[in-house]
Motif scaffolding. Sequence first.
Motif, PDB file in Angstrom:
ATOM      1  N   HIS A 321      18.319  -1.201  -5.230  1.00  0.00           N
ATOM      2  CA  HIS A 321      17.539  -1.831  -4.265  1.00  0.00           C
ATOM      3  C   HIS A 321      15.881  -2.200  -5.214  1.00  0.00           C
ATOM      4  O   HIS A 321      15.695  -1.153  -5.912  1.00  0.00           O
ATOM      5  CB  HIS A 321      17.289  -0.979  -3.160  1.00  0.00           C
ATOM      6  N   PHE A 322      15.290  -3.363  -4.954  1.00  0.00           N
ATOM      7  CA  PHE A 322      14.167  -3.346  -5.220  1.00  0.00           C
ATOM      8  C   PHE A 322      13.149  -3.989  -4.369  1.00  0.00           C
ATOM      9  O   PHE A 322      13.921  -4.810  -3.646  1.00  0.00           O
ATOM     10  CB  PHE A 322      14.024  -4.671  -6.440  1.00  0.00           C
ATOM     11  N   SER A 323      11.947  -3.647  -4.058  1.00  0.00           N
ATOM     12  CA  SER A 323      11.140  -4.004  -3.078  1.00  0.00           C
ATOM     13  C   SER A 323       9.604  -4.031  -3.615  1.00  0.00           C
ATOM     14  O   SER A 323       9.089  -3.216  -4.565  1.00  0.00           O
ATOM     15  CB  SER A 323      11.181  -3.017  -1.863  1.00  0.00           C
ATOM     16  N   ALA A 324       8.917  -5.008  -3.056  1.00  0.00           N
ATOM     17  CA  ALA A 324       7.632  -5.156  -3.291  1.00  0.00           C
ATOM     18  C   ALA A 324       6.712  -5.539  -1.947  1.00  0.00           C
ATOM     19  O   ALA A 324       7.446  -6.320  -1.221  1.00  0.00           O
ATOM     20  CB  ALA A 324       7.264  -5.881  -4.412  1.00  0.00           C
ATOM     21  N   GLU A 325       5.519  -4.916  -1.801  1.00  0.00           N
ATOM     22  CA  GLU A 325       4.861  -5.426  -0.511  1.00  0.00           C
ATOM     23  C   GLU A 325       3.419  -5.655  -1.038  1.00  0.00           C
ATOM     24  O   GLU A 325       2.788  -4.541  -1.421  1.00  0.00           O
ATOM     25  CB  GLU A 325       5.168  -4.403   0.642  1.00  0.00           C
ATOM     26  N   TRP A 326       2.842  -6.859  -0.445  1.00  0.00           N
ATOM     27  CA  TRP A 326       1.476  -6.981  -0.808  1.00  0.00           C
ATOM     28  C   TRP A 326       0.505  -6.804   0.561  1.00  0.00           C
ATOM     29  O   TRP A 326       1.103  -7.278   1.530  1.00  0.00           O
ATOM     30  CB  TRP A 326       1.301  -8.372  -1.296  1.00  0.00           C
ATOM     31  N   PHE A 327      -0.486  -6.242   0.558  1.00  0.00           N
ATOM     32  CA  PHE A 327      -1.433  -5.911   1.887  1.00  0.00           C
ATOM     33  C   PHE A 327      -2.646  -6.721   1.290  1.00  0.00           C
ATOM     34  O   PHE A 327      -3.316  -6.410   0.115  1.00  0.00           O
ATOM     35  CB  PHE A 327      -1.552  -4.379   1.808  1.00  0.00           C
ATOM     36  N   SER A 328      -3.326  -7.429   2.074  1.00  0.00           N
ATOM     37  CA  SER A 328      -4.326  -8.182   2.138  1.00  0.00           C
ATOM     38  C   SER A 328      -5.636  -7.136   2.271  1.00  0.00           C
ATOM     39  O   SER A 328      -5.524  -6.091   2.588  1.00  0.00           O
ATOM     40  CB  SER A 328      -4.560  -9.063   3.172  1.00  0.00           C
ATOM     41  N   SER A 329      -6.805  -7.706   1.667  1.00  0.00           N
ATOM     42  CA  SER A 329      -8.061  -7.032   1.533  1.00  0.00           C
ATOM     43  C   SER A 329      -8.629  -6.943   3.190  1.00  0.00           C
ATOM     44  O   SER A 329      -8.139  -7.846   3.994  1.00  0.00           O
ATOM     45  CB  SER A 329      -8.865  -7.210   0.841  1.00  0.00           C
ATOM     46  N   VAL A 330      -9.184  -6.077   3.450  1.00  0.00           N
ATOM     47  CA  VAL A 330     -10.232  -6.113   4.665  1.00  0.00           C
ATOM     48  C   VAL A 330     -11.583  -6.042   4.365  1.00  0.00           C
ATOM     49  O   VAL A 330     -12.100  -5.018   3.771  1.00  0.00           O
ATOM     50  CB  VAL A 330      -9.812  -4.886   5.817  1.00  0.00           C
ATOM     51  N   SER A 331     -12.325  -7.189   4.629  1.00  0.00           N
ATOM     52  CA  SER A 331     -13.775  -6.830   4.531  1.00  0.00           C
ATOM     53  C   SER A 331     -14.599  -5.711   5.056  1.00  0.00           C
ATOM     54  O   SER A 331     -14.168  -5.261   5.851  1.00  0.00           O
ATOM     55  CB  SER A 331     -14.604  -8.084   4.542  1.00  0.00           C
ATOM     56  N   ALA A 332     -15.503  -5.355   4.484  1.00  0.00           N
ATOM     57  CA  ALA A 332     -16.569  -4.222   4.698  1.00  0.00           C
ATOM     58  C   ALA A 332     -16.824  -4.654   6.251  1.00  0.00           C
ATOM     59  O   ALA A 332     -17.319  -5.599   6.658  1.00  0.00           O
ATOM     60  CB  ALA A 332     -17.685  -4.045   3.878  1.00  0.00           C
ATOM     61  N   LYS A 355     -17.884   3.464   8.384  1.00  0.00           N
ATOM     62  CA  LYS A 355     -17.367   2.361   8.045  1.00  0.00           C
ATOM     63  C   LYS A 355     -15.982   2.061   7.438  1.00  0.00           C
ATOM     64  O   LYS A 355     -15.451   3.156   6.981  1.00  0.00           O
ATOM     65  CB  LYS A 355     -18.406   1.684   6.839  1.00  0.00           C
ATOM     66  N   ASP A 356     -15.535   0.832   6.810  1.00  0.00           N
ATOM     67  CA  ASP A 356     -14.302   0.761   6.293  1.00  0.00           C
ATOM     68  C   ASP A 356     -14.321  -0.317   5.498  1.00  0.00           C
ATOM     69  O   ASP A 356     -14.892  -1.444   5.813  1.00  0.00           O
ATOM     70  CB  ASP A 356     -13.077   0.830   7.151  1.00  0.00           C
ATOM     71  N   GLU A 357     -13.613  -0.349   4.251  1.00  0.00           N
ATOM     72  CA  GLU A 357     -13.406  -1.566   3.543  1.00  0.00           C
ATOM     73  C   GLU A 357     -12.440  -1.355   2.664  1.00  0.00           C
ATOM     74  O   GLU A 357     -12.077  -0.323   2.063  1.00  0.00           O
ATOM     75  CB  GLU A 357     -14.716  -1.734   2.372  1.00  0.00           C
ATOM     76  N   LEU A 358     -11.304  -2.242   2.520  1.00  0.00           N
ATOM     77  CA  LEU A 358      -9.922  -2.301   1.826  1.00  0.00           C
ATOM     78  C   LEU A 358      -9.770  -3.339   0.957  1.00  0.00           C
ATOM     79  O   LEU A 358      -9.940  -4.373   1.180  1.00  0.00           O
ATOM     80  CB  LEU A 358      -8.654  -2.046   2.904  1.00  0.00           C
ATOM     81  N   THR A 359      -9.362  -2.903  -0.166  1.00  0.00           N
ATOM     82  CA  THR A 359      -8.992  -3.640  -1.331  1.00  0.00           C
ATOM     83  C   THR A 359      -7.358  -4.318  -1.020  1.00  0.00           C
ATOM     84  O   THR A 359      -6.874  -3.596  -0.262  1.00  0.00           O
ATOM     85  CB  THR A 359      -9.209  -3.299  -2.747  1.00  0.00           C
ATOM     86  N   SER A 360      -7.026  -5.330  -1.681  1.00  0.00           N
ATOM     87  CA  SER A 360      -5.825  -5.777  -1.594  1.00  0.00           C
ATOM     88  C   SER A 360      -4.872  -5.139  -2.600  1.00  0.00           C
ATOM     89  O   SER A 360      -5.536  -4.688  -3.742  1.00  0.00           O
ATOM     90  CB  SER A 360      -5.507  -7.367  -1.857  1.00  0.00           C
ATOM     91  N   VAL A 361      -3.749  -4.734  -2.379  1.00  0.00           N
ATOM     92  CA  VAL A 361      -2.863  -3.937  -3.254  1.00  0.00           C
ATOM     93  C   VAL A 361      -1.535  -4.321  -3.181  1.00  0.00           C
ATOM     94  O   VAL A 361      -1.071  -5.096  -2.288  1.00  0.00           O
ATOM     95  CB  VAL A 361      -2.807  -2.395  -2.962  1.00  0.00           C
ATOM     96  N   ILE A 362      -0.635  -4.194  -4.096  1.00  0.00           N
ATOM     97  CA  ILE A 362       0.633  -4.376  -4.290  1.00  0.00           C
ATOM     98  C   ILE A 362       1.484  -3.102  -4.490  1.00  0.00           C
ATOM     99  O   ILE A 362       1.299  -2.411  -5.492  1.00  0.00           O
ATOM    100  CB  ILE A 362       1.279  -5.371  -5.325  1.00  0.00           C
ATOM    101  N   ASN A 363       2.170  -2.859  -3.523  1.00  0.00           N
ATOM    102  CA  ASN A 363       3.400  -1.501  -3.670  1.00  0.00           C
ATOM    103  C   ASN A 363       4.682  -2.030  -4.097  1.00  0.00           C
ATOM    104  O   ASN A 363       5.047  -3.103  -3.670  1.00  0.00           O
ATOM    105  CB  ASN A 363       3.326  -0.722  -2.433  1.00  0.00           C
TER     106      ASN A 363
END
Length: 443
Positions: A321-332, A355-363
């Motif tokens: 099994h191979f998997s990857a998932e991209w999550f978008s960023s969330v501006s501050a 506050k919150d701010e999230l960068t985009s990541v790939i797992n």
Amino acid sequence: MNPLSAKISRRNVLVSCLLFSVIGCICISSTVYAQNGHYWTQHYGTKSMLLSGSVIGGVDDLGAVFYNPSRLTSIESPAFIISADVYQISNLKLEDTFGDKFNSKSSDIGTVPSLTAGTFNVPFMKNHHFGWAILSRHNDDLGFSFRNDRDDEDFPGIEQAVDLNYNFDISNRLNEQWTGFAWAHEPGKDFSVGASVFLSRVRLSKSNSIDFQVLSDLNDLVIYRYNRNASFLQYGIVMKLGMSKRLSNNSVVGITLLTPTIQLTGDASYRYEEFYNGLDSSSTTPDIYTVDVQDDLDMDYRTPWAFGVGYTIPWKRNLIHFSAEWFSSVSAYDIVKAADHTSQSSGDTISFTLKDELTSVINYGVGVEIYINEKVSGFLSFSADNSAATGDLSNVISNSSELTISNMQSPYYHFGGGVVLNLLGADITLGTTYTCLLYTSDA
């Protein structure tokens, strides 16, 4: 402040776990220790847990309700899984937290929530498949404290301090639970589509406190207490869409799309306390008295889009099994903004914003199902769970007026392994998962 470095290594030790199901039962040690900036820390389903969630393409257990609802079509018989308790031991150690050789650590033994799910049929929809699930999306409990009792200490504003006792505590608890239903349909040969709709419930509490007592050589006692807490509760809707296609070589390709949370309702609260009392004979610092409590505050909690792909390929009698998932960023943005308030003693204006701010990541992850014989299969897996967090732990330690939810910016690495025994029509799954990270930050 010296650089803060922390090495966290957590192994959850199985004490007892028994999940009864038509398709299987599971006894497993599982790691659950995350923040909302990590998206792949929780794993669901019997085989899917041992495969570290790398099953977006070929999931074939009740984890399909979460990983790829279109794969519900692969579950032919009615299935039902009831969660039970897995016990975990979590250890957290922070080195040089409050300066050279001042360390902090915490240990905890607790239960890990498991997936509860099932399938059902709708009589007049013959070629459609349905499922339901209750799962813990996040179950974060990050906290540490530092305590010390020292003799013959100097302290600013106090002449000839003799004894100093102080406590420093930080707590960050985030619990998110999803409850929902899934649907799948096979409109064409070896091609399936599906959707899951969940009601999400998010509860957060973030606090830090300081308590110290100083005794002077004149036997005068000085006391300082500081406590700030922000919390919120939100209900929302989140959806996952999925499709899967079986290819000519019996491999399976899967694609998923996760929507951000649509907020239905939510409110927040805020509490601030600061007290300082020093006797005139030993203190040159004015006394402080500040208390403020705010309830029913507006709040706004946001989550990212996510796009996942998975590929499961047979190799001899094994599956990879191979998997990857991209999550978008969330501006501050501001989750909770308390109204400015003033100290009753000094008249100083105090403000606070969560506050919150999230960068985009790939797992990404890889898992292997190893065929041993008709009754036994083995599992090995690895996945990288990158952090989208941007918060700085130094803001918490320094009591900044602006805080973010997540501060762990290092990736988690998950390793899984175990066996599945097919006995008397039920799958008995035995295994373990292990998660580690190395965290460093300037504080």
